[in-house]
Design a protein around this motif. Structure first.
Motif, PDB file in Angstrom:
ATOM      1  N   UNK A  40       0.845  -1.200   0.000  1.00  0.00           N
ATOM      2  CA  UNK A  40       0.000   0.000   0.000  1.00  0.00           C
ATOM      3  C   UNK A  40       0.871   1.238   0.000  1.00  0.00           C
ATOM      4  N   UNK A  41       0.542   2.190  -0.825  1.00  0.00           N
ATOM      5  CA  UNK A  41       1.306   3.425  -0.870  1.00  0.00           C
ATOM      6  C   UNK A  41       0.470   4.525  -0.231  1.00  0.00           C
ATOM      7  N   UNK A  42       0.901   5.011   0.933  1.00  0.00           N
ATOM      8  CA  UNK A  42       0.088   5.976   1.662  1.00  0.00           C
ATOM      9  C   UNK A  42       0.087   7.322   0.950  1.00  0.00           C
ATOM     10  N   UNK A  75       8.107   0.929   5.806  1.00  0.00           N
ATOM     11  CA  UNK A  75       7.868   0.130   4.593  1.00  0.00           C
ATOM     12  C   UNK A  75       6.718   0.724   3.776  1.00  0.00           C
ATOM     13  N   UNK A  76       5.661   1.144   4.464  1.00  0.00           N
ATOM     14  CA  UNK A  76       4.499   1.732   3.780  1.00  0.00           C
ATOM     15  C   UNK A  76       4.893   3.049   3.118  1.00  0.00           C
ATOM     16  N   UNK A  77       5.632   3.886   3.869  1.00  0.00           N
ATOM     17  CA  UNK A  77       6.055   5.184   3.341  1.00  0.00           C
ATOM     18  C   UNK A  77       6.922   5.005   2.098  1.00  0.00           C
ATOM     19  N   UNK A  78       7.755   3.958   2.123  1.00  0.00           N
ATOM     20  CA  UNK A  78       8.654   3.709   0.990  1.00  0.00           C
ATOM     21  C   UNK A  78       7.922   3.061  -0.181  1.00  0.00           C
ATOM     22  N   UNK A  79       6.659   2.713   0.030  1.00  0.00           N
ATOM     23  CA  UNK A  79       5.892   2.084  -1.042  1.00  0.00           C
ATOM     24  C   UNK A  79       6.225   0.625  -1.246  1.00  0.00           C
ATOM     25  N   UNK A  80       6.829   0.000  -0.213  1.00  0.00           N
ATOM     26  CA  UNK A  80       7.120  -1.433  -0.341  1.00  0.00           C
ATOM     27  C   UNK A  80       5.819  -2.218  -0.361  1.00  0.00           C
ATOM     28  N   UNK A  81       5.758  -3.239  -1.190  1.00  0.00           N
ATOM     29  CA  UNK A  81       4.539  -4.057  -1.276  1.00  0.00           C
ATOM     30  C   UNK A  81       4.367  -4.854   0.012  1.00  0.00           C
TER      31      UNK A  81
END
Ligand code: KG4
Ligand code: ZN
Length: 340
Positions: free
Chosen positions: A1-3, A313-319
């Motif tokens: 998820x990409x916040x 991880x979310x901030x970095x756009x990691x799946x």
């Protein structure tokens, strides 16, 4: 998820890697993180055996995790259905213990239909410091706990290069063993730090470990042997504590400072249980480096640090991971740095 930049995500973090049942809640809003709750149940059942009994640890996690989760949600002032993501430690650690938190986290994520992030325990320790300051690579990360003494270079998001590690005991293990031999009790770190306040740090001479090395490794077994000999020769517990603490702090700070010079990094994260040590914090403050320590209660094992790693991880756009990810007892965070 990409916040999205202005969205607000509540992240549940769970750590059951060893003998602490940790559940935390972190808010990620506008790219910033805030710890809303951090509840830890520290198991005492192991004290009578003198070490952690894996099967008892797993059982106690099973018995406690619901209550720790309820406490964490109450502390955060949120209900379970407000959670937007779940992160749980998948390794390294005791497999049976890890499985409890991992399966619990997957269950919550699946029931809510939110992303699940299987998280590395050491990434959790490192991102515990994100509670205090924005952590953007490149930086160095020194993780000093009861089970780990690792120095990582983090050149970019999600990349970890191991530049140094202990050749024998972990830093916290040395504090624990020397406290035990001096009759100062367990856990040894806080006991040594307190006894050191009334001791003479120059009373027992300790030889600097790995003096003259070109690399950035650590060693604590020589200090341990020297402490044993000094104890037998009649050194007092406060003098031994103060002298050992000075030597341990010196080797940690000196080696990390050399690594910072060699890699050109000016930010250093110092985390893990030993990072709570005040003498260590003061010595790092004198290096001129930008040193970031985790906030109160986030140094030793906890769930909030896992939620903070999830937020990174979310901030970095990691799946996010799949629900198929398993627990790993042995899970190195990084490959060894190529030899120059
Ligand atoms: O991070 P942690 O809870 O466990 C592992 O993942 O290993 O760290 C526990 C370790 C213990 O060895 C304890 O003695 C040490 O951290 N520790 C300290 C202090 N507080 C805890 N060591 C030095 N000074 C302290 N104030
Ligand atoms: Zn740990």
């Amino acid at each position: 998820m990409n916040a999205a930049p202005h969205s607000r995500t509540l992240i549940l973090g769970i750590d059951t890697s060893c003998d602490d049942t940790g559940v935390g809640v972190v808010e990620l809003a506008g790219g910033r993180v805030r710890v809303l709750a951090n509840r830890v149940w520290s198991q005492t059942v192991h004290a009578q055996y003198g070490g952690v009994m894996p099967e008892l640890a797993s059982r106690e996690h099973v018995e406690r995790i619901d209550a720790v989760m309820a406490d964490a949600l109450a502390e955060a002032g949120v209900t379970v259905d407000e959670l937007g993501a779940v992160a749980a430690t998948s390794g390294p650690g005791l497999v049976g213990a890890l499985l409890v938190g991992l399966m619990y986290g997957k269950g919550v994520a699946q029931a809510l239909g939110v992303p699940f992030h299987a998280t590395h325990h050491l990434e959790g320790h490192i991102f515990a410091a994100a509670s205090e300051a924005e952590l953007a690579p490149p930086f160095l990360a020194l993780v000093v706990s009861g089970g780990h003494t690792h120095l990582f270079d983090v050149p970019r998001e999600g990349e970890y290069v191991l530049v140094g590690a202990t050749k024998d005991d972990a830093a916290g293990e040395a504090f624990d063993k020397i406290a035990r031999l001096s009759g100062l009790g367990y856990p040894g770190g806080p006991a040594i730090a307190e006894a050191a306040l009334t001791g003479n740090a120059d009373a027992v001479p300790f030889k600097e470990p790995l003096q003259g090395q070109k690399g950035f490794d650590f060693s604590f077994s020589g200090l341990k042997t020297a402490a044993l000999l000094a104890h037998r020769a009649g050194a007092s517990a406060p003098d031994l504590a103060a002298s050992f603490q000075k030597a341990a702090v010196h080797t940690l700070v000196k080696t990390t400072r050399r690594a910072a010079e060699a890699t050109g990094r000016d930010t250093v994260v110092v985390s893990g249980g030993v990072a709570a040590n005040r003498a260590l914090r003061e010595a790092f403050a004198g290096t001129g480096l930008r040193v970031v320590f985790p906030g109160r209660g986030l140094n030793t094992d906890n769930g909030a640090m896992i939620a903070l790693a999830g937020a990174a991880a979310i901030t970095a756009g990691r799946a996010p991971g799949t629900l198929a990810e398993g627990a790993e007892a042995y899970a190195p965070l990084a490959a060894l740095a190529p030899q120059a």
